[in-house]
Design an enzyme around this catalytic site. Structure first.
Site, PDB file in Angstrom:
ATOM      1  N   HIS A  15       0.846  -1.210   0.000  1.00 62.67           N
ATOM      2  CA  HIS A  15       0.000   0.000   0.000  1.00 62.67           C
ATOM      3  C   HIS A  15       0.875   1.251   0.000  1.00 62.67           C
ATOM      4  CE1 HIS A  15      -3.240  -2.526   2.229  1.00 62.67           C
ATOM      5  NE2 HIS A  15      -3.723  -2.274   1.033  1.00 62.67           N
TER       6      HIS A  15
ATOM      7  N   LYS B  64     -18.838  -4.267   7.637  1.00 64.73           N
ATOM      8  CA  LYS B  64     -17.632  -5.008   7.268  1.00 64.73           C
ATOM      9  C   LYS B  64     -16.806  -5.259   8.520  1.00 64.73           C
ATOM     10  CE  LYS B  64     -14.135  -4.954   3.657  1.00 64.73           C
ATOM     11  NZ  LYS B  64     -13.726  -4.365   2.388  1.00 64.73           N
TER      12      LYS B  64
ATOM     13  N   ARG C 190      -1.439  -5.689  -8.066  1.00 65.20           N
ATOM     14  CA  ARG C 190      -0.280  -6.527  -7.739  1.00 65.20           C
ATOM     15  C   ARG C 190      -0.011  -7.549  -8.819  1.00 65.20           C
ATOM     16  NH1 ARG C 190      -2.948  -8.133  -2.193  1.00 65.20           N
ATOM     17  NH2 ARG C 190      -4.566  -8.214  -3.770  1.00 65.20           N
TER      18      ARG C 190
ATOM     19  N   SER D  87      -3.034  -7.706   2.971  1.00 65.60           N
ATOM     20  CA  SER D  87      -3.368  -7.541   4.387  1.00 65.60           C
ATOM     21  C   SER D  87      -3.843  -8.859   4.976  1.00 65.60           C
ATOM     22  CB  SER D  87      -4.463  -6.485   4.555  1.00 65.60           C
ATOM     23  OG  SER D  87      -4.032  -5.248   4.062  1.00 65.60           O
TER      24      SER D  87
END
Ligand code: PNS
Length: 161
Positions: free
Chosen positions: A17, A41, A90, A128
């Site tokens: 990030h 969430k 990515r 993450s």
């Protein structure tokens, strides 16, 4: 003053990030790191913790600042006077999801453009969720996250430093 939004869950922020953030900060006068605050969430770190973990890593990018947001991202962007969203890619596998989100956001607001930025090679498998997963077993994650995130994960898992 050109402002862009770098949105995400950042649960927690990783070196991948931060790499995308550096690239965004070179292209825009101001970058708002929009940390989602969605009560539906479930996140590992609270919104306040995620914002703190981001803000402690902004020495090298003084034109970036974190903000929590809820609701539609395009509405938040508009309220901040931004028409550009930045997201990191990515690998090719990220593309489909990012493409769908970019087109949906453009459908919601035709003014909004998404820029997809390729992360530095080496961060292709940094995420993450993987970092949280291996940290839970006490594995060394210091290559993938900044020091404060490493410490926060260790503290949460009650691991010695
Ligand atoms: O880091 P993430 O979890 O991939 O980030 C996803 C995020 C927060 C950018 C996305 O879920 C989002 O924009 N949520 C806000 C609600 C919204 O605007 N949804 C429509 C986007 S297509």
């Amino acid at each position: 003053m050109k402002t862009c939004i770098y949105p995400g869950t950042f649960d927690p922020i990783t070196n991948g990030h931060l790499d995308v953030l550096h690239r965004a900060c070179r292209m825009f006068d101001q970058v708002i790191i929009a940390v989602t605050d969605n009560p539906d969430k479930k996140t590992f770190f609270s919104t306040e913790e995620r914002i703190r973990l981001v803000s402690e890593n902004l020495e090298a990018t003084p034109n970036a600042r974190p903000m929590a947001f809820s609701g539609l991202l395009v509405d938040f962007a508009k309220a901040q006077g931004a028409t550009v969203l930045i997201r990191g890619l990515r690998a090719v596998s990220d593309f489909e999801y990012e493409f769908q989100m970019a087109l949906m956001n453009r459908h919601l607001d035709a003014e909004i453009e998404t820029i997809l930025v390729m992360t530095k090679e080496g961060y292709n498998y940094t995420s993450s969720s993987l970092v949280k997963q291996v940290a839970a077993y006490g594995a060394d994650i210091s290559d993938f996250v900044p020091a404060n995130v490493d410490a926060a994960l260790r503290a949460r898992h009650d691991l010695s430093t």
